[in-house]
Write a protein that holds these residues in place. Structure first.
Motif, PDB file in Angstrom:
ATOM      1  N   GLN A 117       6.535  -6.623  -3.917  1.00  0.00           N
ATOM      2  CA  GLN A 117       6.355  -5.484  -3.029  1.00  0.00           C
ATOM      3  C   GLN A 117       5.270  -5.810  -2.026  1.00  0.00           C
ATOM      4  O   GLN A 117       4.205  -6.308  -2.387  1.00  0.00           O
ATOM      5  CB  GLN A 117       5.976  -4.226  -3.808  1.00  0.00           C
ATOM      6  N   LEU A 118       5.539  -5.514  -0.758  1.00  0.00           N
ATOM      7  CA  LEU A 118       4.551  -5.712   0.299  1.00  0.00           C
ATOM      8  C   LEU A 118       3.587  -4.525   0.267  1.00  0.00           C
ATOM      9  O   LEU A 118       3.998  -3.382   0.439  1.00  0.00           O
ATOM     10  CB  LEU A 118       5.250  -5.803   1.662  1.00  0.00           C
ATOM     11  N   LEU A 119       2.317  -4.804   0.018  1.00  0.00           N
ATOM     12  CA  LEU A 119       1.316  -3.742  -0.097  1.00  0.00           C
ATOM     13  C   LEU A 119       0.510  -3.531   1.173  1.00  0.00           C
ATOM     14  O   LEU A 119       0.291  -2.407   1.605  1.00  0.00           O
ATOM     15  CB  LEU A 119       0.349  -4.047  -1.251  1.00  0.00           C
ATOM     16  N   GLU A 179      -5.971  -4.182  10.035  1.00  0.00           N
ATOM     17  CA  GLU A 179      -5.533  -4.192   8.643  1.00  0.00           C
ATOM     18  C   GLU A 179      -5.030  -2.812   8.257  1.00  0.00           C
ATOM     19  O   GLU A 179      -5.459  -1.813   8.830  1.00  0.00           O
ATOM     20  CB  GLU A 179      -6.693  -4.566   7.720  1.00  0.00           C
ATOM     21  N   GLY A 180      -4.137  -2.775   7.274  1.00  0.00           N
ATOM     22  CA  GLY A 180      -3.657  -1.490   6.804  1.00  0.00           C
ATOM     23  C   GLY A 180      -2.621  -1.636   5.712  1.00  0.00           C
ATOM     24  O   GLY A 180      -2.192  -2.741   5.371  1.00  0.00           O
ATOM     25  N   ASP A 181      -2.217  -0.489   5.178  1.00  0.00           N
ATOM     26  CA  ASP A 181      -1.201  -0.479   4.134  1.00  0.00           C
ATOM     27  C   ASP A 181       0.177  -0.696   4.729  1.00  0.00           C
ATOM     28  O   ASP A 181       0.511  -0.119   5.771  1.00  0.00           O
ATOM     29  CB  ASP A 181      -1.215   0.865   3.398  1.00  0.00           C
ATOM     30  N   GLY A 182       0.983  -1.506   4.072  1.00  0.00           N
ATOM     31  CA  GLY A 182       2.384  -1.682   4.428  1.00  0.00           C
ATOM     32  C   GLY A 182       2.616  -2.177   5.838  1.00  0.00           C
ATOM     33  O   GLY A 182       1.716  -2.690   6.508  1.00  0.00           O
ATOM     34  N   VAL A 183       3.874  -2.013   6.269  1.00  0.00           N
ATOM     35  CA  VAL A 183       4.287  -2.377   7.628  1.00  0.00           C
ATOM     36  C   VAL A 183       5.118  -1.216   8.167  1.00  0.00           C
ATOM     37  O   VAL A 183       6.015  -0.728   7.490  1.00  0.00           O
ATOM     38  CB  VAL A 183       5.096  -3.697   7.660  1.00  0.00           C
ATOM     39  N   VAL A 184       4.796  -0.766   9.366  1.00  0.00           N
ATOM     40  CA  VAL A 184       5.435   0.377  10.023  1.00  0.00           C
ATOM     41  C   VAL A 184       5.718   1.511   9.031  1.00  0.00           C
ATOM     42  O   VAL A 184       6.807   2.061   8.974  1.00  0.00           O
ATOM     43  CB  VAL A 184       6.696  -0.026  10.830  1.00  0.00           C
ATOM     44  N   GLY A 185       4.691   1.852   8.240  1.00  0.00           N
ATOM     45  CA  GLY A 185       4.792   2.967   7.320  1.00  0.00           C
ATOM     46  C   GLY A 185       5.574   2.721   6.041  1.00  0.00           C
ATOM     47  O   GLY A 185       5.848   3.657   5.294  1.00  0.00           O
ATOM     48  N   GLN A 186       5.922   1.476   5.775  1.00  0.00           N
ATOM     49  CA  GLN A 186       6.710   1.157   4.581  1.00  0.00           C
ATOM     50  C   GLN A 186       6.014   0.101   3.733  1.00  0.00           C
ATOM     51  O   GLN A 186       5.272  -0.734   4.253  1.00  0.00           O
ATOM     52  CB  GLN A 186       8.097   0.640   4.965  1.00  0.00           C
ATOM     53  N   GLN A 187       6.278   0.151   2.437  1.00  0.00           N
ATOM     54  CA  GLN A 187       5.841  -0.882   1.499  1.00  0.00           C
ATOM     55  C   GLN A 187       7.088  -1.372   0.755  1.00  0.00           C
ATOM     56  O   GLN A 187       7.308  -1.021  -0.397  1.00  0.00           O
ATOM     57  CB  GLN A 187       4.790  -0.327   0.541  1.00  0.00           C
TER      58      GLN A 187
END
Length: 128
Positions: A46-48, A65-73
């Motif tokens: 899972q991409l975190l 930096e941030g969580d996920g990519v384009v609002g998805q994990q």
């Protein structure tokens, strides 16, 4: 297109200059990039998180930096692929990006850093 494989995870990036959304006279250049992540490993991951290093020829390098990519994990089972499109604004018509994804193996919870290969963003301001 540029591609890198880390720990069995392949990341490919394709960049497009968006001339219709750019204003070179105002030093505003818009680029989109399509990222394709393919799980070539034998583990479900899972991409975190993401980390980008963005270098603009007109200014200093910045880190995002941030969580996920384009609002998805997204969760990727072996053989699965996830693609998304995002964008970047530059003050000059030339720059580059590179980065990494923090992914987690779902079977044991271990994390791994996956390289996003460096890619160039160069405005095509000359039209034929």
């Amino acid at each position: 297109m540029v591609t890198a494989i880390t720990n069995g995870i392949e990341v490919s990036v394709e960049v497009t200059y968006q001339a219709e959304f750019s204003s070179p006279l105002q030093h505003h250049y818009v680029f989109t990039y399509k990222v394709t992540i393919q799980n070539k490993s034998t583990h479900t991951v899972q991409l975190l998180r993401r980390k980008w290093v963005i270098s603009d020829a007109a200014e200093t390098t910045k880190i995002v930096e941030g969580d996920g990519v384009v609002g998805q994990q997204p969760i990727l089972e072996p053989g699965q692929t996830h693609s998304y499109v995002s964008g970047c604004n530059l003050k000059s018509g030339m720059g580059k990006m590179r980065g990494s994804y923090t992914m987690q193996k779902l079977f044991d919870g271990k994390t791994l850093e996956v390289t996003v290969p460096e890619f160039q963003m160069i405005a095509n301001i000359f039209h034929n």
